[in-house]
Write a protein that holds these residues in place. Sequence first.
Motif, PDB file in Angstrom:
ATOM      1  N   LEU A 136      -1.065 -21.863  -2.436  1.00 50.84           N
ATOM      2  CA  LEU A 136      -0.352 -20.733  -1.851  1.00 50.84           C
ATOM      3  C   LEU A 136       0.841 -21.221  -1.039  1.00 50.84           C
ATOM      4  O   LEU A 136       0.706 -22.077  -0.165  1.00 50.84           O
ATOM      5  N   LEU A 137       2.023 -20.663  -1.331  1.00 55.44           N
ATOM      6  CA  LEU A 137       3.248 -21.001  -0.614  1.00 55.44           C
ATOM      7  C   LEU A 137       3.694 -19.870   0.308  1.00 55.44           C
ATOM      8  O   LEU A 137       4.245 -20.105   1.379  1.00 55.44           O
ATOM      9  N   ALA A 138       3.484 -18.619  -0.128  1.00 59.15           N
ATOM     10  CA  ALA A 138       3.848 -17.429   0.648  1.00 59.15           C
ATOM     11  C   ALA A 138       3.030 -16.258   0.115  1.00 59.15           C
ATOM     12  O   ALA A 138       2.582 -16.276  -1.031  1.00 59.15           O
ATOM     13  N   HIS A 139       2.842 -15.250   0.979  1.00 56.07           N
ATOM     14  CA  HIS A 139       2.173 -14.024   0.524  1.00 56.07           C
ATOM     15  C   HIS A 139       2.802 -12.843   1.243  1.00 56.07           C
ATOM     16  O   HIS A 139       3.450 -12.992   2.282  1.00 56.07           O
ATOM     17  N   ALA A 140       2.629 -11.646   0.650  1.00 61.15           N
ATOM     18  CA  ALA A 140       3.316 -10.467   1.183  1.00 61.15           C
ATOM     19  C   ALA A 140       2.571  -9.202   0.800  1.00 61.15           C
ATOM     20  O   ALA A 140       1.715  -9.205  -0.080  1.00 61.15           O
ATOM     21  N   THR A 141       2.940  -8.120   1.486  1.00 63.22           N
ATOM     22  CA  THR A 141       2.497  -6.773   1.127  1.00 63.22           C
ATOM     23  C   THR A 141       3.715  -5.867   1.149  1.00 63.22           C
ATOM     24  O   THR A 141       4.712  -6.158   1.834  1.00 63.22           O
ATOM     25  N   THR A 142       3.625  -4.771   0.407  1.00 62.85           N
ATOM     26  CA  THR A 142       4.729  -3.819   0.374  1.00 62.85           C
ATOM     27  C   THR A 142       4.203  -2.398   0.315  1.00 62.85           C
ATOM     28  O   THR A 142       3.070  -2.163  -0.115  1.00 62.85           O
ATOM     29  N   THR A 143       5.028  -1.471   0.749  1.00 63.03           N
ATOM     30  CA  THR A 143       4.825  -0.037   0.536  1.00 63.03           C
ATOM     31  C   THR A 143       6.064   0.480  -0.167  1.00 63.03           C
ATOM     32  O   THR A 143       7.189   0.207   0.265  1.00 63.03           O
ATOM     33  N   CYS A 144       5.858   1.208  -1.270  1.00 57.70           N
ATOM     34  CA  CYS A 144       6.969   1.766  -2.038  1.00 57.70           C
ATOM     35  C   CYS A 144       6.886   3.284  -2.063  1.00 57.70           C
ATOM     36  O   CYS A 144       5.783   3.845  -2.144  1.00 57.70           O
ATOM     37  N   LEU A 145       8.033   3.924  -1.992  1.00 53.22           N
ATOM     38  CA  LEU A 145       8.157   5.364  -2.131  1.00 53.22           C
ATOM     39  C   LEU A 145       8.267   5.696  -3.606  1.00 53.22           C
ATOM     40  O   LEU A 145       9.029   5.057  -4.326  1.00 53.22           O
ATOM     41  N   ILE A 146       7.517   6.695  -4.059  1.00 54.90           N
ATOM     42  CA  ILE A 146       7.572   7.148  -5.438  1.00 54.90           C
ATOM     43  C   ILE A 146       8.297   8.491  -5.454  1.00 54.90           C
ATOM     44  O   ILE A 146       8.038   9.359  -4.617  1.00 54.90           O
ATOM     45  N   PHE A 147       9.241   8.644  -6.390  1.00 55.17           N
ATOM     46  CA  PHE A 147      10.077   9.841  -6.423  1.00 55.17           C
ATOM     47  C   PHE A 147      10.418  10.224  -7.856  1.00 55.17           C
ATOM     48  O   PHE A 147      10.283   9.399  -8.760  1.00 55.17           O
ATOM     49  N   GLU A 148      10.877  11.468  -8.040  1.00 56.88           N
ATOM     50  CA  GLU A 148      11.378  11.888  -9.345  1.00 56.88           C
ATOM     51  C   GLU A 148      12.751  11.288  -9.559  1.00 56.88           C
ATOM     52  O   GLU A 148      13.596  11.358  -8.682  1.00 56.88           O
ATOM     53  N   SER A 149      12.932  10.671 -10.724  1.00 52.40           N
ATOM     54  CA  SER A 149      14.221   9.990 -10.962  1.00 52.40           C
ATOM     55  C   SER A 149      15.155  10.860 -11.789  1.00 52.40           C
ATOM     56  O   SER A 149      14.837  11.880 -12.269  1.00 52.40           O
ATOM     57  N   LEU A 166      -2.302  -2.447  -5.026  1.00 49.55           N
ATOM     58  CA  LEU A 166      -3.517  -2.223  -4.246  1.00 49.55           C
ATOM     59  C   LEU A 166      -3.956  -0.767  -4.319  1.00 49.55           C
ATOM     60  O   LEU A 166      -5.138  -0.472  -4.491  1.00 49.55           O
ATOM     61  N   ALA A 167      -2.996   0.139  -4.143  1.00 46.24           N
ATOM     62  CA  ALA A 167      -3.281   1.579  -4.172  1.00 46.24           C
ATOM     63  C   ALA A 167      -2.030   2.307  -4.622  1.00 46.24           C
ATOM     64  O   ALA A 167      -0.914   1.912  -4.291  1.00 46.24           O
ATOM     65  N   ARG A 168      -2.236   3.384  -5.399  1.00 46.25           N
ATOM     66  CA  ARG A 168      -1.093   4.160  -5.875  1.00 46.25           C
ATOM     67  C   ARG A 168      -1.424   5.632  -5.759  1.00 46.25           C
ATOM     68  O   ARG A 168      -2.377   6.108  -6.356  1.00 46.25           O
ATOM     69  N   GLY A 169      -0.656   6.310  -4.914  1.00 50.65           N
ATOM     70  CA  GLY A 169      -0.821   7.746  -4.757  1.00 50.65           C
ATOM     71  C   GLY A 169       0.327   8.485  -5.419  1.00 50.65           C
ATOM     72  O   GLY A 169       1.081   7.923  -6.208  1.00 50.65           O
ATOM     73  N   ARG A 170       0.446   9.760  -5.060  1.00 49.70           N
ATOM     74  CA  ARG A 170       1.502  10.592  -5.629  1.00 49.70           C
ATOM     75  C   ARG A 170       2.870  10.264  -5.044  1.00 49.70           C
ATOM     76  O   ARG A 170       3.879  10.301  -5.741  1.00 49.70           O
ATOM     77  N   ARG A 171       2.937   9.915  -3.757  1.00 51.41           N
ATOM     78  CA  ARG A 171       4.216   9.679  -3.076  1.00 51.41           C
ATOM     79  C   ARG A 171       4.459   8.227  -2.663  1.00 51.41           C
ATOM     80  O   ARG A 171       5.593   7.842  -2.426  1.00 51.41           O
ATOM     81  N   THR A 172       3.401   7.441  -2.516  1.00 50.58           N
ATOM     82  CA  THR A 172       3.572   6.040  -2.123  1.00 50.58           C
ATOM     83  C   THR A 172       2.613   5.155  -2.912  1.00 50.58           C
ATOM     84  O   THR A 172       1.602   5.614  -3.435  1.00 50.58           O
ATOM     85  N   GLY A 173       2.981   3.890  -2.962  1.00 52.22           N
ATOM     86  CA  GLY A 173       2.123   2.868  -3.556  1.00 52.22           C
ATOM     87  C   GLY A 173       2.179   1.629  -2.692  1.00 52.22           C
ATOM     88  O   GLY A 173       3.189   1.376  -2.026  1.00 52.22           O
ATOM     89  N   THR A 174       1.094   0.875  -2.666  1.00 57.49           N
ATOM     90  CA  THR A 174       1.075  -0.399  -1.943  1.00 57.49           C
ATOM     91  C   THR A 174       0.703  -1.505  -2.916  1.00 57.49           C
ATOM     92  O   THR A 174      -0.028  -1.296  -3.882  1.00 57.49           O
TER      93      THR A 174
END
Length: 156
Positions: free
Chosen positions: A143-156, A123-131
């Motif tokens: 449709l059986l199920a639906h979801a949303t997430t927020t992910c942390l973006i970091f240097e690996s 949905l959206a991707r920034g420098r530190r987080t993405g959704t």
Amino acid sequence: MHRRTYGTVSADKRREMDGLAFVRGLADGTLPLNTMAGTLGYEIVEAEKGRVVATAEPRDSHLNPSGTVHGGLAATMLDSCMGLAIQSTLDKGLGSTTLEFKISFVRPITPQTGTIRAEGTVLARGRRTGTAEGRVTDRDGRLLAHATTTCLIFES
């Protein structure tokens, strides 16, 4: 298509490729899928920038005590495809991890449901987080199920 393997990809190897190359490697079998995919029996079948699809065949081994497929199957597939959709947008040297996700179950899943498909889209991707959002559908597109997430973006 390569023979499917399960395991982990070393940090050094992950740093050599951008996120899309990593996710495409999971989909085409040149990289191993996580061991949870092997345990639950799902595959990554499509990967493009910002979108990843996983599929599974619900089995009797996925059932909860009530006789329907445990919600953990859909939840794990959604967590994977949404997180990998975010990963597919990352440059070399970056990684991501799930901070949170919310899931809603709409219809029961049983072994008779047949192949289920989980699709994650950024949905959206920034420098530190993405959704991202995800949908699990049956072979008829219901449709059986639906979801949303927020992910942390970091240097690996």
